[in-house]
Design a protein around this motif. Structure first.
Motif, PDB file in Angstrom:
ATOM      1  N   ALA A 231      -1.592  -2.033  -3.766  1.00  0.00           N
ATOM      2  CA  ALA A 231      -1.889  -3.092  -3.095  1.00  0.00           C
ATOM      3  C   ALA A 231      -0.366  -3.668  -2.633  1.00  0.00           C
ATOM      4  O   ALA A 231      -0.042  -3.890  -1.412  1.00  0.00           O
ATOM      5  CB  ALA A 231      -2.425  -4.177  -3.864  1.00  0.00           C
ATOM      6  N   LEU A 232       0.802  -3.370  -3.397  1.00  0.00           N
ATOM      7  CA  LEU A 232       2.029  -3.667  -3.146  1.00  0.00           C
ATOM      8  C   LEU A 232       2.755  -2.762  -2.185  1.00  0.00           C
ATOM      9  O   LEU A 232       3.321  -3.126  -1.120  1.00  0.00           O
ATOM     10  CB  LEU A 232       2.758  -3.979  -4.461  1.00  0.00           C
ATOM     11  CG  LEU A 232       2.717  -5.256  -5.053  1.00  0.00           C
ATOM     12  CD1 LEU A 232       3.480  -5.054  -6.667  1.00  0.00           C
ATOM     13  CD2 LEU A 232       2.864  -6.482  -4.521  1.00  0.00           C
ATOM     14  N   THR A 233       2.399  -1.614  -2.238  1.00  0.00           N
ATOM     15  CA  THR A 233       3.003  -0.820  -1.341  1.00  0.00           C
ATOM     16  C   THR A 233       2.274  -0.796  -0.052  1.00  0.00           C
ATOM     17  O   THR A 233       2.977  -0.609   0.964  1.00  0.00           O
ATOM     18  CB  THR A 233       2.850   0.964  -1.933  1.00  0.00           C
ATOM     19  OG1 THR A 233       1.405   1.266  -2.406  1.00  0.00           O
ATOM     20  CG2 THR A 233       3.839   1.125  -3.318  1.00  0.00           C
ATOM     21  N   ASN A 234       1.031  -0.968   0.001  1.00  0.00           N
ATOM     22  CA  ASN A 234       0.347  -1.375   1.220  1.00  0.00           C
ATOM     23  C   ASN A 234       0.934  -2.467   2.033  1.00  0.00           C
ATOM     24  O   ASN A 234       1.025  -2.632   3.197  1.00  0.00           O
ATOM     25  CB  ASN A 234      -1.446  -1.238   0.997  1.00  0.00           C
ATOM     26  CG  ASN A 234      -1.627   0.097   1.139  1.00  0.00           C
ATOM     27  OD1 ASN A 234      -1.758   0.731   2.161  1.00  0.00           O
ATOM     28  ND2 ASN A 234      -2.057   0.668   0.099  1.00  0.00           N
ATOM     29  N   ALA A 354      -6.623  -2.700   1.184  1.00  0.00           N
ATOM     30  CA  ALA A 354      -6.981  -3.408   2.502  1.00  0.00           C
ATOM     31  C   ALA A 354      -6.367  -4.731   2.091  1.00  0.00           C
ATOM     32  O   ALA A 354      -5.909  -5.417   3.064  1.00  0.00           O
ATOM     33  CB  ALA A 354      -8.585  -3.320   2.650  1.00  0.00           C
ATOM     34  N   ALA A 355      -6.450  -5.380   1.142  1.00  0.00           N
ATOM     35  CA  ALA A 355      -5.877  -6.763   0.756  1.00  0.00           C
ATOM     36  C   ALA A 355      -4.502  -6.604   0.918  1.00  0.00           C
ATOM     37  O   ALA A 355      -3.889  -7.719   1.639  1.00  0.00           O
ATOM     38  CB  ALA A 355      -6.530  -7.291  -0.545  1.00  0.00           C
ATOM     39  N   GLY A 356      -3.936  -5.772   0.435  1.00  0.00           N
ATOM     40  CA  GLY A 356      -2.386  -5.650   0.502  1.00  0.00           C
ATOM     41  C   GLY A 356      -2.040  -5.456   1.939  1.00  0.00           C
ATOM     42  O   GLY A 356      -1.050  -6.013   2.487  1.00  0.00           O
ATOM     43  N   LEU A 357      -2.629  -4.639   2.659  1.00  0.00           N
ATOM     44  CA  LEU A 357      -2.136  -4.603   4.368  1.00  0.00           C
ATOM     45  C   LEU A 357      -2.574  -5.934   4.830  1.00  0.00           C
ATOM     46  O   LEU A 357      -1.379  -6.279   5.873  1.00  0.00           O
ATOM     47  CB  LEU A 357      -3.487  -3.661   4.855  1.00  0.00           C
ATOM     48  CG  LEU A 357      -3.086  -1.754   4.496  1.00  0.00           C
ATOM     49  CD1 LEU A 357      -4.132  -1.024   4.851  1.00  0.00           C
ATOM     50  CD2 LEU A 357      -1.545  -1.318   4.983  1.00  0.00           C
ATOM     51  N   THR A 358      -3.559  -6.612   4.607  1.00  0.00           N
ATOM     52  CA  THR A 358      -3.912  -8.142   5.139  1.00  0.00           C
ATOM     53  C   THR A 358      -2.524  -8.891   4.919  1.00  0.00           C
ATOM     54  O   THR A 358      -2.249  -9.596   5.714  1.00  0.00           O
ATOM     55  CB  THR A 358      -5.134  -8.440   4.679  1.00  0.00           C
ATOM     56  OG1 THR A 358      -6.187  -7.390   5.168  1.00  0.00           O
ATOM     57  CG2 THR A 358      -5.569  -9.831   5.611  1.00  0.00           C
ATOM     58  N   LEU A 359      -2.348  -8.801   3.502  1.00  0.00           N
ATOM     59  CA  LEU A 359      -1.389  -9.903   3.019  1.00  0.00           C
ATOM     60  C   LEU A 359      -0.140  -9.518   3.653  1.00  0.00           C
ATOM     61  O   LEU A 359       0.755 -10.301   4.221  1.00  0.00           O
ATOM     62  CB  LEU A 359      -1.237  -9.825   1.537  1.00  0.00           C
ATOM     63  CG  LEU A 359      -0.290 -10.805   1.168  1.00  0.00           C
ATOM     64  CD1 LEU A 359      -0.492 -12.089   1.322  1.00  0.00           C
ATOM     65  CD2 LEU A 359      -0.187 -10.710  -0.517  1.00  0.00           C
ATOM     66  N   GLY A 360       0.452  -8.198   3.741  1.00  0.00           N
ATOM     67  CA  GLY A 360       1.483  -7.616   4.300  1.00  0.00           C
ATOM     68  C   GLY A 360       1.790  -8.187   5.867  1.00  0.00           C
ATOM     69  O   GLY A 360       2.693  -8.558   6.304  1.00  0.00           O
ATOM     70  N   ALA A 361       0.566  -8.056   6.467  1.00  0.00           N
ATOM     71  CA  ALA A 361       0.601  -8.463   8.196  1.00  0.00           C
ATOM     72  C   ALA A 361       1.078  -9.761   8.291  1.00  0.00           C
ATOM     73  O   ALA A 361       1.552 -10.359   9.054  1.00  0.00           O
ATOM     74  CB  ALA A 361      -0.560  -8.035   8.615  1.00  0.00           C
ATOM     75  N   ALA A 362       0.209 -10.555   7.294  1.00  0.00           N
ATOM     76  CA  ALA A 362       0.627 -12.325   7.236  1.00  0.00           C
ATOM     77  C   ALA A 362       2.185 -12.589   6.838  1.00  0.00           C
ATOM     78  O   ALA A 362       2.607 -13.302   7.596  1.00  0.00           O
ATOM     79  CB  ALA A 362      -0.371 -12.863   6.197  1.00  0.00           C
ATOM     80  N   ALA A 384       6.724  -4.223 -10.633  1.00  0.00           N
ATOM     81  CA  ALA A 384       5.385  -3.398 -10.759  1.00  0.00           C
ATOM     82  C   ALA A 384       5.442  -2.098 -11.308  1.00  0.00           C
ATOM     83  O   ALA A 384       4.990  -1.526 -12.262  1.00  0.00           O
ATOM     84  CB  ALA A 384       4.593  -3.418  -9.557  1.00  0.00           C
ATOM     85  N   GLY A 385       6.906  -1.270 -10.941  1.00  0.00           N
ATOM     86  CA  GLY A 385       7.243  -0.145 -11.529  1.00  0.00           C
ATOM     87  C   GLY A 385       7.518  -0.003 -13.007  1.00  0.00           C
ATOM     88  O   GLY A 385       7.151   0.718 -13.510  1.00  0.00           O
ATOM     89  N   LEU A 386       8.064  -1.162 -13.277  1.00  0.00           N
ATOM     90  CA  LEU A 386       8.586  -1.229 -14.774  1.00  0.00           C
ATOM     91  C   LEU A 386       7.164  -1.383 -15.431  1.00  0.00           C
ATOM     92  O   LEU A 386       7.292  -1.075 -16.673  1.00  0.00           O
ATOM     93  CB  LEU A 386       9.574  -2.458 -14.866  1.00  0.00           C
ATOM     94  CG  LEU A 386      10.743  -2.360 -14.148  1.00  0.00           C
ATOM     95  CD1 LEU A 386      11.761  -3.580 -14.360  1.00  0.00           C
ATOM     96  CD2 LEU A 386      11.544  -1.093 -14.764  1.00  0.00           C
ATOM     97  N   VAL A 387       6.531  -2.154 -15.237  1.00  0.00           N
ATOM     98  CA  VAL A 387       5.025  -2.194 -15.691  1.00  0.00           C
ATOM     99  C   VAL A 387       4.531  -0.893 -16.071  1.00  0.00           C
ATOM    100  O   VAL A 387       3.855  -0.559 -16.980  1.00  0.00           O
ATOM    101  CB  VAL A 387       4.053  -3.315 -15.057  1.00  0.00           C
ATOM    102  CG1 VAL A 387       2.765  -3.252 -15.674  1.00  0.00           C
ATOM    103  CG2 VAL A 387       4.573  -4.706 -15.081  1.00  0.00           C
ATOM    104  N   TRP A 388       4.380  -0.117 -14.779  1.00  0.00           N
ATOM    105  CA  TRP A 388       3.951   1.186 -14.922  1.00  0.00           C
ATOM    106  C   TRP A 388       4.611   1.887 -16.101  1.00  0.00           C
ATOM    107  O   TRP A 388       3.952   2.632 -16.731  1.00  0.00           O
ATOM    108  CB  TRP A 388       3.848   1.865 -13.454  1.00  0.00           C
ATOM    109  CG  TRP A 388       3.633   3.330 -13.537  1.00  0.00           C
ATOM    110  CD1 TRP A 388       4.540   4.507 -13.802  1.00  0.00           C
ATOM    111  CD2 TRP A 388       2.272   3.973 -13.889  1.00  0.00           C
ATOM    112  NE1 TRP A 388       3.751   5.654 -13.847  1.00  0.00           N
ATOM    113  CE2 TRP A 388       2.499   5.436 -13.992  1.00  0.00           C
ATOM    114  CE3 TRP A 388       1.143   3.433 -13.884  1.00  0.00           C
ATOM    115  CZ2 TRP A 388       1.491   6.068 -14.231  1.00  0.00           C
ATOM    116  CZ3 TRP A 388       0.052   4.361 -14.424  1.00  0.00           C
ATOM    117  CH2 TRP A 388       0.107   5.568 -14.238  1.00  0.00           C
TER     118      TRP A 388
END
Length: 403
Positions: A231-234, A354-362, A384-388
């Motif tokens: 989601a974050l990368t999108n 899709a939610a990430g894409l929408t939020l990124g556009a906003a 997020a990467g550190l969590v991974w």
């Protein structure tokens, strides 16, 4: 030394699917070039084109539905049905455009139908792939498919534009129909459903089954973190898509500089995709996800600085990181989820993306300087990467889940 692709039970099923997917991606690119010109001809203007593009994007939010269908139905039937119905819709609009001005509502419906069926076909194919190749060759197979989906449109856009210019939108759509039918031709060569892999399900269990994928993703740390990264990368990608044309225009020669920027992102992504099969044998999939996440963070962080060349460098790194992440994360997900749940989990991932894409556009439309916005997004991606890293080290896995 050249690596060979070992597939199960033989080379034909995977090669048939890959070839059909490549041809279909070429057809999609051609359609995406022709439809906006039909919208303009219908008098819709920029708003009309935007409405058609939005209609094609909305079906992505129905990912759990597609995942449920992919788990319950035969992949052969679904892929063939999607191909035939999409080709029929495109063919009807193309034929109509030869004789009359196609109304904007018809183009919206075509975009909605095409988006829904394309997403269903993608979910079905991604869930099927681990049955077409051995587990060892899964990273390479995902890399080949991602390269087809990302690389072919670069050719298709040029071909589509030339065809629209020479023949018009109607004939161009008709020429795309045989390409869209490729999956229907390849479908009989794909393996039948494994015994007990997925059942037809009961009508009364439709809703519980529908939310199974999302619930599993939220319950399992590994899947939850992968979903967050996706989601974050999108989000970052669409934020950049909104800001890049404006930044290039403000810095220098907007159109040409922006074209170079997009080429660098696409080229970087293809390079990252190509690296995965080589690096996965040495580093492993979990380490590749860490690497892709770090490179993505560096790319986004660079975009906070001024200068066209800096943005070009950031775009190249962003594309490289996204390419590595896409293939590595998909491979990890396919290995972690049982076949009977794979479609629904993939559907949940599509919805979160899709939610990430929408939020990124906003976010991109906010009146906040890129010098502030990009570092903030990069910092969130880094967290997020550190969590991974922690989740991967803990050995969290979903392969033995009893859901």
């Amino acid at each position: 030394m050249t690596a060979t692709l070992t597939v199960r039970p033989a080379g034909q099923p995977f090669l048939a699917y890959w070839s059909a997917l490549t041809a279909g991606a070429l057809g999609d690119a051609i359609v995406s070039m022709a439809v906006p010109f039909l919208a303009l001809a219908a008098g819709g203007g920029v708003a009309g084109v935007g409405a058609v593009v939005l209609a094609g994007s909305l079906p992505r939010f129905l990912g759990p539905v597609y995942g449920l269908v992919a788990d319950r139905a035969s992949a052969r039937v679904l892929l063939a049905l999607c191909a035939v119905v999409r080709a029929l819709g495109v063919g009807l609009i193309g034929f109509a455009a030869l004789h009359l001005r196609v109304p904007l509502i018809a183009l919206r419906l075509l975009a909605l139908l095409n988006g829904a069926l394309a997403t269903l076909a993608y979910t079905t194919g991604a869930a099927l792939l681990p049955r077409l190749v051995s587990e060892e060759e899964l990273p390479r197979a995902n890399s080949l498919l991602s390269a087809a989906l990302m690389g072919t449109p670069l050719v298709g856009y040029g071909v589509g534009g030339a065809l629209v210019h020479a023949l018009g939108s109607g004939p161009t759509l008709l020429l795309a129909v045989p390409l869209l039918l490729s999956l229907a031709v390849a479908a009989p060569l794909l393996p039948a459903r494994a015994p007990g892999a997925a059942g037809g399900g009961q009508a009364g269990r439709a809703w519980p089954d529908l939310v199974t994928g999302l619930r599993l993703c939220l319950e399992q740390p590994l899947l939850r973190t992968l979903m967050l990264l996706g989601a974050l990368t999108n989000l970052a990608l669409n934020l950049v898509n909104v800001r890049a044309p404006l930044t290039m225009t403000a810095l220098d020669d907007g159109a040409s500089d922006y074209a170079v920027f997009e080429m660098l992102i696409s080229g970087g992504a293809l390079g990252g995709i190509a690296l995965v099969p080589v690096l996965s044998r040495r580093l492993g999939t979990d380490a590749l996800i860490r690497l892709g996440s770090l490179v993505t963070v560096l790319g986004v962080a660079l975009l906070a600085a001024g200068g066209v060349e800096v943005w070009w460098s950031g775009g190249l790194l962003l594309g490289l990181g996204l390419g590595v992440l896409e293939v590595a994360a998909m491979t990890r997900l396919q290995r972690a989820v049982p076949e009977k749940l794979r479609g629904r989990v993939l559907g949940a991932f599509l919805t979160s993306n899709a939610a990430g894409l929408t939020l990124g556009a906003a976010l991109g439309r906010l009146d906040v300087p890129s010098a502030w916005l990009m570092p903030a997004v990069a910092a969130v991606l880094l967290c997020a990467g550190l969590v991974w890293v922690q989740v991967a080290r803990s050995g969290a896995d979903t392969s033995a889940t009893g859901v």
